[in-house]
Design a protein around this motif. Sequence first.
Motif, PDB file in Angstrom:
ATOM      1  N   THR A  59       0.817  -1.221   0.000  1.00 27.96           N
ATOM      2  CA  THR A  59       0.000   0.000   0.000  1.00 27.96           C
ATOM      3  C   THR A  59       0.847   1.265   0.000  1.00 27.96           C
ATOM      4  O   THR A  59       0.309   2.369  -0.130  1.00 27.96           O
ATOM      5  N   ILE A  60       2.164   1.128   0.149  1.00 26.44           N
ATOM      6  CA  ILE A  60       3.078   2.276   0.139  1.00 26.44           C
ATOM      7  C   ILE A  60       3.413   2.620  -1.305  1.00 26.44           C
ATOM      8  O   ILE A  60       3.914   1.784  -2.063  1.00 26.44           O
ATOM      9  N   SER A  61       3.155   3.834  -1.718  1.00 28.02           N
ATOM     10  CA  SER A  61       3.288   4.207  -3.129  1.00 28.02           C
ATOM     11  C   SER A  61       4.725   4.116  -3.640  1.00 28.02           C
ATOM     12  O   SER A  61       4.948   3.846  -4.819  1.00 28.02           O
ATOM     13  N   THR A  62       5.696   4.342  -2.775  1.00 22.76           N
ATOM     14  CA  THR A  62       7.096   4.312  -3.207  1.00 22.76           C
ATOM     15  C   THR A  62       7.704   2.915  -3.201  1.00 22.76           C
ATOM     16  O   THR A  62       8.809   2.710  -3.718  1.00 22.76           O
ATOM     17  N   PHE A  63       7.010   1.942  -2.647  1.00 25.83           N
ATOM     18  CA  PHE A  63       7.548   0.597  -2.456  1.00 25.83           C
ATOM     19  C   PHE A  63       7.624  -0.140  -3.786  1.00 25.83           C
ATOM     20  O   PHE A  63       6.624  -0.293  -4.479  1.00 25.83           O
ATOM     21  N   GLN A  64       8.851  -0.629  -4.140  1.00 26.12           N
ATOM     22  CA  GLN A  64       9.064  -1.251  -5.439  1.00 26.12           C
ATOM     23  C   GLN A  64       9.691  -2.646  -5.370  1.00 26.12           C
ATOM     24  O   GLN A  64       9.615  -3.398  -6.344  1.00 26.12           O
ATOM     25  N   GLU A  65      10.295  -2.985  -4.225  1.00 29.72           N
ATOM     26  CA  GLU A  65      11.047  -4.240  -4.189  1.00 29.72           C
ATOM     27  C   GLU A  65      11.109  -4.773  -2.756  1.00 29.72           C
ATOM     28  O   GLU A  65      11.171  -4.001  -1.798  1.00 29.72           O
ATOM     29  N   TYR A  66      11.111  -6.111  -2.643  1.00 28.12           N
ATOM     30  CA  TYR A  66      11.022  -6.760  -1.335  1.00 28.12           C
ATOM     31  C   TYR A  66      11.932  -7.976  -1.330  1.00 28.12           C
ATOM     32  O   TYR A  66      11.841  -8.840  -2.206  1.00 28.12           O
TER      33      TYR A  66
ATOM     34  N   GLN B   7      17.317 -16.994   7.525  1.00 32.56           N
ATOM     35  CA  GLN B   7      18.521 -17.087   8.344  1.00 32.56           C
ATOM     36  C   GLN B   7      18.827 -18.513   8.770  1.00 32.56           C
ATOM     37  O   GLN B   7      19.847 -18.771   9.413  1.00 32.56           O
ATOM     38  N   THR B   8      17.972 -19.485   8.424  1.00 36.31           N
ATOM     39  CA  THR B   8      18.188 -20.873   8.811  1.00 36.31           C
ATOM     40  C   THR B   8      18.760 -21.715   7.677  1.00 36.31           C
ATOM     41  O   THR B   8      19.115 -22.874   7.879  1.00 36.31           O
ATOM     42  N   ARG B   9      18.863 -21.150   6.484  1.00 39.00           N
ATOM     43  CA  ARG B   9      19.417 -21.831   5.316  1.00 39.00           C
ATOM     44  C   ARG B   9      19.728 -20.769   4.279  1.00 39.00           C
ATOM     45  O   ARG B   9      19.330 -19.605   4.415  1.00 39.00           O
ATOM     46  N   ILE B  10      20.434 -21.163   3.224  1.00 41.53           N
ATOM     47  CA  ILE B  10      20.713 -20.224   2.142  1.00 41.53           C
ATOM     48  C   ILE B  10      19.493 -20.170   1.228  1.00 41.53           C
ATOM     49  O   ILE B  10      19.236 -21.074   0.440  1.00 41.53           O
ATOM     50  N   HIS B  11      18.724 -19.114   1.373  1.00 36.31           N
ATOM     51  CA  HIS B  11      17.529 -18.952   0.547  1.00 36.31           C
ATOM     52  C   HIS B  11      17.042 -17.505   0.638  1.00 36.31           C
ATOM     53  O   HIS B  11      16.872 -16.966   1.733  1.00 36.31           O
ATOM     54  N   VAL B  12      16.813 -16.892  -0.532  1.00 32.64           N
ATOM     55  CA  VAL B  12      16.317 -15.519  -0.602  1.00 32.64           C
ATOM     56  C   VAL B  12      15.206 -15.444  -1.639  1.00 32.64           C
ATOM     57  O   VAL B  12      15.338 -15.976  -2.747  1.00 32.64           O
ATOM     58  N   ASP B  13      14.089 -14.816  -1.262  1.00 32.69           N
ATOM     59  CA  ASP B  13      13.016 -14.502  -2.207  1.00 32.69           C
ATOM     60  C   ASP B  13      13.085 -13.031  -2.544  1.00 32.69           C
ATOM     61  O   ASP B  13      13.154 -12.176  -1.642  1.00 32.69           O
ATOM     62  N   GLN B  14      13.048 -12.715  -3.824  1.00 36.20           N
ATOM     63  CA  GLN B  14      13.089 -11.331  -4.294  1.00 36.20           C
ATOM     64  C   GLN B  14      11.819 -11.024  -5.088  1.00 36.20           C
ATOM     65  O   GLN B  14      11.566 -11.620  -6.134  1.00 36.20           O
ATOM     66  N   PHE B  15      11.021 -10.099  -4.569  1.00 36.53           N
ATOM     67  CA  PHE B  15       9.815  -9.649  -5.256  1.00 36.53           C
ATOM     68  C   PHE B  15      10.082  -8.269  -5.854  1.00 36.53           C
ATOM     69  O   PHE B  15      10.531  -7.358  -5.151  1.00 36.53           O
ATOM     70  N   SER B  16       9.783  -8.107  -7.132  1.00 36.85           N
ATOM     71  CA  SER B  16      10.002  -6.837  -7.821  1.00 36.85           C
ATOM     72  C   SER B  16       8.711  -6.397  -8.504  1.00 36.85           C
ATOM     73  O   SER B  16       8.047  -7.198  -9.174  1.00 36.85           O
ATOM     74  N   LYS B  17       8.383  -5.127  -8.342  1.00 42.45           N
ATOM     75  CA  LYS B  17       7.155  -4.605  -8.948  1.00 42.45           C
ATOM     76  C   LYS B  17       7.376  -4.344 -10.431  1.00 42.45           C
ATOM     77  O   LYS B  17       8.326  -3.678 -10.832  1.00 42.45           O
ATOM     78  N   THR B  18       6.466  -4.875 -11.250  1.00 46.33           N
ATOM     79  CA  THR B  18       6.589  -4.715 -12.701  1.00 46.33           C
ATOM     80  C   THR B  18       5.460  -3.878 -13.291  1.00 46.33           C
ATOM     81  O   THR B  18       5.507  -3.504 -14.461  1.00 46.33           O
ATOM     82  N   GLY B  19       4.447  -3.601 -12.510  1.00 44.44           N
ATOM     83  CA  GLY B  19       3.319  -2.818 -12.982  1.00 44.44           C
ATOM     84  C   GLY B  19       2.292  -2.700 -11.877  1.00 44.44           C
ATOM     85  O   GLY B  19       2.489  -3.197 -10.763  1.00 44.44           O
TER      86      GLY B  19
ATOM     87  N   LYS C  34      -0.287  -3.595  -9.479  1.00 40.68           N
ATOM     88  CA  LYS C  34      -0.727  -4.884  -8.931  1.00 40.68           C
ATOM     89  C   LYS C  34      -0.018  -6.070  -9.576  1.00 40.68           C
ATOM     90  O   LYS C  34      -0.541  -7.191  -9.582  1.00 40.68           O
ATOM     91  N   GLN C  35       1.184  -5.838 -10.085  1.00 44.46           N
ATOM     92  CA  GLN C  35       1.951  -6.910 -10.719  1.00 44.46           C
ATOM     93  C   GLN C  35       3.340  -6.978 -10.101  1.00 44.46           C
ATOM     94  O   GLN C  35       4.064  -5.975 -10.057  1.00 44.46           O
TER      95      GLN C  35
END
Length: 213
Positions: A137-144, A149-161, A163-164
């Motif tokens: 809901t934050i207008s400036t928010f583009q990436e997450y 911390q319990t294993r090597i794993h990262v999820d990267q969410f990027s805004k493409t449009g 609600k996308q």
Amino acid sequence: MQITKQRYYTPEEYLELEEAAEYKSEYIDGQIIPMAGGTINHNRISLNLSAALNFAFRQQDYEVFMGDVRLWIPQKLTHTYPDVMILAGKPEFFNNRKDIILNPQIIVEVLSKSTKGYDSPAETLCDREDKFQAYRTISTFQEYLLIDQTRIHVDQFSKTGKKQWTLREYDEEDEAIALATVPFEISLQNLYNKVKFDPVESEGESADVEGLG
């Protein structure tokens, strides 16, 4: 099981209580929820990332904030403490308070098995989804970024449009994470430098990555 009536706090009451509190708490639509204590791995990952970001942005118009800076999400009536936030340009402050910002572009959370005191993986997943929904809901928010911390794993969410969003996963030591909305890249070796995993959590395999990087 005894049922107790839950008290509703105003945002002003929360901020007043938080000023005097010994431990940090989040505020979610009238509820004050104590935050789980940090771990050594949590601290190492946050520091590894923040240090690399701060160095990379020393000549650029981006700023990095760590977990002591609060985020206010007005549409969700939420005060929270993201582990790392990246801002483009100048920070916008809530009610001119220098400890509460409104305009992060990137938010990073270092995850654990337990969030908000719950031990159930289902509860943790629910909390992750609820936070991401609030952040969107934050207008400036583009990436997450969600860093395990319990294993090597990262999820990267990027805004493409509108609600996308796209998802990319990282789980190999020789991979590097390239942020989509700012010029920055970090290897998983450097991100997890000196992090030691519990052998039980990594299914009995030796997962000490202290020597990585």
